[in-house]
Design a protein around this motif. Structure first.
Motif, PDB file in Angstrom:
ATOM      1  N   CYS A  15       0.792  -1.238   0.000  1.00 17.44           N
ATOM      2  CA  CYS A  15       0.000   0.000   0.000  1.00 17.44           C
ATOM      3  C   CYS A  15       0.821   1.284   0.000  1.00 17.44           C
ATOM      4  O   CYS A  15       0.283   2.364   0.211  1.00 17.44           O
ATOM      5  CB  CYS A  15      -0.996   0.013   1.156  1.00 17.44           C
ATOM      6  N   ASP A  61      -2.171   3.150   3.575  1.00 21.02           N
ATOM      7  CA  ASP A  61      -3.483   2.592   3.916  1.00 21.02           C
ATOM      8  C   ASP A  61      -3.316   1.340   4.786  1.00 21.02           C
ATOM      9  O   ASP A  61      -3.160   0.227   4.287  1.00 21.02           O
ATOM     10  CB  ASP A  61      -4.255   2.261   2.635  1.00 21.02           C
ATOM     11  N   GLN A  62      -3.373   1.536   6.099  1.00 23.48           N
ATOM     12  CA  GLN A  62      -3.103   0.425   7.014  1.00 23.48           C
ATOM     13  C   GLN A  62      -4.173  -0.654   6.971  1.00 23.48           C
ATOM     14  O   GLN A  62      -3.857  -1.839   7.108  1.00 23.48           O
ATOM     15  CB  GLN A  62      -2.918   0.949   8.440  1.00 23.48           C
ATOM     16  N   ASN A  63      -5.426  -0.287   6.785  1.00 23.67           N
ATOM     17  CA  ASN A  63      -6.481  -1.305   6.710  1.00 23.67           C
ATOM     18  C   ASN A  63      -6.257  -2.223   5.514  1.00 23.67           C
ATOM     19  O   ASN A  63      -6.354  -3.447   5.625  1.00 23.67           O
ATOM     20  CB  ASN A  63      -7.867  -0.659   6.646  1.00 23.67           C
ATOM     21  N   GLU A  64      -5.950  -1.639   4.367  1.00 25.30           N
ATOM     22  CA  GLU A  64      -5.682  -2.449   3.175  1.00 25.30           C
ATOM     23  C   GLU A  64      -4.377  -3.228   3.342  1.00 25.30           C
ATOM     24  O   GLU A  64      -4.274  -4.382   2.935  1.00 25.30           O
ATOM     25  CB  GLU A  64      -5.636  -1.567   1.919  1.00 25.30           C
ATOM     26  N   LEU A  66      -3.086  -4.386   6.114  1.00 24.96           N
ATOM     27  CA  LEU A  66      -3.360  -5.530   6.986  1.00 24.96           C
ATOM     28  C   LEU A  66      -4.139  -6.606   6.238  1.00 24.96           C
ATOM     29  O   LEU A  66      -3.906  -7.801   6.436  1.00 24.96           O
ATOM     30  CB  LEU A  66      -4.120  -5.080   8.233  1.00 24.96           C
ATOM     31  N   ARG A  67      -5.040  -6.198   5.359  1.00 27.68           N
ATOM     32  CA  ARG A  67      -5.785  -7.165   4.542  1.00 27.68           C
ATOM     33  C   ARG A  67      -4.813  -7.937   3.646  1.00 27.68           C
ATOM     34  O   ARG A  67      -4.925  -9.160   3.503  1.00 27.68           O
ATOM     35  CB  ARG A  67      -6.844  -6.452   3.702  1.00 27.68           C
ATOM     36  N   LYS A  88       1.820   0.021  14.181  1.00 35.01           N
ATOM     37  CA  LYS A  88       1.715  -0.988  13.119  1.00 35.01           C
ATOM     38  C   LYS A  88       2.092  -2.362  13.640  1.00 35.01           C
ATOM     39  O   LYS A  88       1.440  -3.354  13.312  1.00 35.01           O
ATOM     40  CB  LYS A  88       2.616  -0.624  11.943  1.00 35.01           C
ATOM     41  N   LYS A  91      -0.683  -3.941  15.351  1.00 32.09           N
ATOM     42  CA  LYS A  91      -1.674  -4.413  14.378  1.00 32.09           C
ATOM     43  C   LYS A  91      -1.203  -5.697  13.693  1.00 32.09           C
ATOM     44  O   LYS A  91      -2.006  -6.599  13.462  1.00 32.09           O
ATOM     45  CB  LYS A  91      -1.971  -3.324  13.352  1.00 32.09           C
TER      46      LYS A  91
END
Length: 182
Positions: A15, A61-64, A66-67, A88, A91
């Motif tokens: 990302c 984009d941390q959510n993406e 992590l995905r 991070k 997470k």
């Protein structure tokens, strides 16, 4: 559950939306880079394998990010890089496929000792350290060796066409390099 093989990688930068990262790696977008790295990783790493990620897993984009990391096969041991903040790392550790995080590690494989770090560390060539090598990333070069005298092997995605590197390949490369340079 039995454990499989051991792999190494660094600097996936999932990302990271700056084109100097994904464009310099030959991609048309950050999404294309993310998908390709996931596909390459999962094409060689098995669910029972360990993979040491030597830092800089994701940016932006941390959510993406992590995905993306959650889709990766194997059990991931993170070596913290300069872009891996404390937030991070917490997470990463919340993901089912991430087992641990540390700033460095020392492991032994086939009579070799490997000091794992994000930043390259000069190991020297003292006779009592002949089988001690540093595996690292950070430098974003396509060269697998920092130089002949310092025993630093680069596991960055840039040096391995986006693939994780199998420990057997690391040892093979070191043995070949030793016969030529050391």
């Amino acid at each position: 559950m039995s454990r499989g093989d051991i792999w190494f990688i660094s600097d996936t930068h999932f990302c990271h939306d700056k084109d100097f990262i994904w464009k310099d790696r030959g991609y048309d977008s950050v999404d294309e880079m993310n998908k390709d790295f996931i596909d390459k990783w999962n094409s060689v790493v098995d669910e029972n394998d360990y993979i040491y990620h030597l830092g800089d897993l994701m940016l932006d984009d941390q959510n993406e990010g992590l995905r993306c990391i959650a889709q990766l096969k194997g059990t991931i041991k993170v070596i913290i890089g300069n872009h891996d903040s404390k937030n991070k790392v917490c997470k990463y550790l919340s993901l089912d496929n991430v087992e641990s995080a540390a700033y460095a590690d020392l492991i032994k494989i086939n009579h070799y000792r490997f000091y794992l770090s994000h930043y390259p560390c000069m190991m020297g060539d003292a006779s009592d350290q002949k089988r001690l090598w540093n595996l690292s990333g950070h430098i974003h070069t396509t060269d697998r060796f920092l130089n002949a005298n310092h025993k630093v092997y680069n596991v960055c995605v840039d040096a391995h066409d986006g693939f994780p590197v199998f420990f057997g390949q690391v040892i093979k490369d070191i043995e070949e390099r030793k016969n030529i340079c050391l």
